[in-house]
Design an enzyme around this catalytic site. Sequence first.
Site, PDB file in Angstrom:
ATOM      1  N   ASP A 184      -7.239  -5.736  -0.004  1.00  0.00           N
ATOM      2  CA  ASP A 184      -7.449  -4.391   0.531  1.00  0.00           C
ATOM      3  C   ASP A 184      -8.437  -4.496   1.686  1.00  0.00           C
ATOM      4  O   ASP A 184      -8.872  -5.590   2.046  1.00  0.00           O
ATOM      5  CB  ASP A 184      -7.948  -3.436  -0.572  1.00  0.00           C
ATOM      6  N   HIS A 255      -4.292  -1.080   4.769  1.00  0.00           N
ATOM      7  CA  HIS A 255      -5.275  -1.636   3.814  1.00  0.00           C
ATOM      8  C   HIS A 255      -5.508  -3.119   4.077  1.00  0.00           C
ATOM      9  O   HIS A 255      -5.568  -3.918   3.142  1.00  0.00           O
ATOM     10  CB  HIS A 255      -4.802  -1.404   2.371  1.00  0.00           C
ATOM     11  N   GLU A 322      -0.425   4.245   2.564  1.00  0.00           N
ATOM     12  CA  GLU A 322      -1.519   4.753   3.387  1.00  0.00           C
ATOM     13  C   GLU A 322      -1.743   3.914   4.656  1.00  0.00           C
ATOM     14  O   GLU A 322      -2.872   3.583   4.995  1.00  0.00           O
ATOM     15  CB  GLU A 322      -2.817   4.796   2.555  1.00  0.00           C
TER      16      GLU A 322
HETATM   17  C1  ACM Z   1      -2.502   4.280  -3.736  1.00  0.00           C
HETATM   18  O1  ACM Z   1      -3.110   4.906  -4.611  1.00  0.00           O
HETATM   19  N1  ACM Z   1      -2.946   4.251  -2.500  1.00  0.00           N
HETATM   20  C2  ACM Z   1      -1.292   3.556  -4.043  1.00  0.00           C
END
Ligand code: ACM
Length: 548
Positions: A184, A255, A322
Amino acid sequence: MDLIPGPLQATVHGSEFFELDAGTRLAAQAGTERTERWLRSTLTAATGLPLAPAAGTGGTGDTGDTGVIRLSVDPAVAGELGEEGYRLTVSPTGAELVGGGPAGVFWGAQTLRQLLGPDAHRRAPLPGRRWRLPRVRVQDAPRFRWRGLMLDVARHFMPKDGVLRYLDLMAAHKLNVLHLHLTDDQGWRVEIRRYPRLTETGSWRARTKFGHRASPLWEEKPHGGHYTQDDIREIVAYAAERHIAVVPEIDVPGHSQAAIAAYPELGNTDVVDTTALTVWDNWGISENVLAPTDDTLRFYEGVFEELLELFPSRFVHVGGDECVKDQWRRSPTAQARIKELGLRDEDGLQAWFIGHFDRWLTARGRRLVGWDEILQGGLAPGATVSSWRGYGGGVAAARAGHDVIMCPEQHVYLDHRQDAGPDEPVPIGFVRTLEDVYRFEPVPPELTAEEAGRVLGAQANVWTEVMEDRSRVDYQVFPRLAAFAEVVWSALPAPPERDFAGFERRMAAHYRRLDALGVAYRPPTGPLPWQRRPGVPGRPIDGPPPVR
Ligand code: ACM
């Protein structure tokens, strides 16, 4: 009998029992070797009984002997209850555990341990304890084949031993998929031999924000760590012994700030000086995402090549959630790529990126899984969807003929607070109580039977921004994981008809199992752990709870 998760059928015959003693033996037939090893090591530790192999086992002998726990696999049981189903019969002279397949025997062994009582979950025997199995017949099988737990080991690193411990806790709850969120913005947690800086640089951040996004407080010390490839092999092997698949996640193209901090050429160098980036020390969603270039694809093919060597799991998770597209909108390189590929917009670019790895993984006999944002811009043909922003992504994917794992944040994000009161440590997200999780239904009613068949199962997700150590993870995960386990294993009625009071009654025994397993769960009543005073049970400390 207080079994959790509750079995399909269980009948107790009177008050007779089979008592295990120093002469009790294990007779394991072909296909049950893993369960034999697990039972012997686990029950020997808990009871002190040797559970020696029965003479002549490994295929034939020992018919009619008394004092024997017999393990076997029977295709007839598979026909009736599936490969993960089992039948457990205890008579006063012994126990017989028959699985539809090797995994069924293993899940049956979890039931057998529960039937021996909470103390059978300890690691050292209590003196003077007797070990009795009630005379029962249990027939059991799981509702879903994907019964998952996702651990975010990127935001806070969980060292290898902690992961092994979680595999044991999963096994005790008949869960069979560990999804490891390995990368991440805040950290890269798996050694990749050909790109050493991913862990040398990418696995450490300089400081960590206390609490959540809005917190002004910082812990001014480095946080980090990673799994070596040997660690991963050990985790995967330990999981396989317990019939648990480990699904790795490398999150792309968003991420990804930790990876870009390690290899600045992975970022959008035409709009940001990526050489100045560090592993992110804040929470939220970084706008520093991967550049949609062929070089980036080649780099990640290298990552996934090593990953496939380490993880035999059919499913490989590529994230996809995201991904902030601002840099792609500003980047001449990204815009040229959109034109060149004839794509509509930046969502199309993300779909192109994910589609590449769908083909790449499919060509290697694997299957891609991604968070539900991979629906944007068009779903890749082989993709399976982890539906996290609600049920909608999962419904759309199932209707389009794709497999789905349901993990809606409104129901099964275990980082979210589990009580509305003021005392929860760093309370974030929705309030989701034990009862809320118990009433979670993985298959939404709008799906047809055929579409519902594409819901492989469900997963509880544990994001660790506010869980800096094992006790905090335990507190968020338990007892709610027990409710989740029953949802995915047991054939429960529709949520309003579920017998939560009955579940709570069985939980009385399960809390004692969790105590024996050393789990720091949220207690159902009384003061929270940090409010206890030595010698004064039930009396909370005055004042607010600590911030962390
Ligand atoms: C997530 O909670 N961004 C998969």
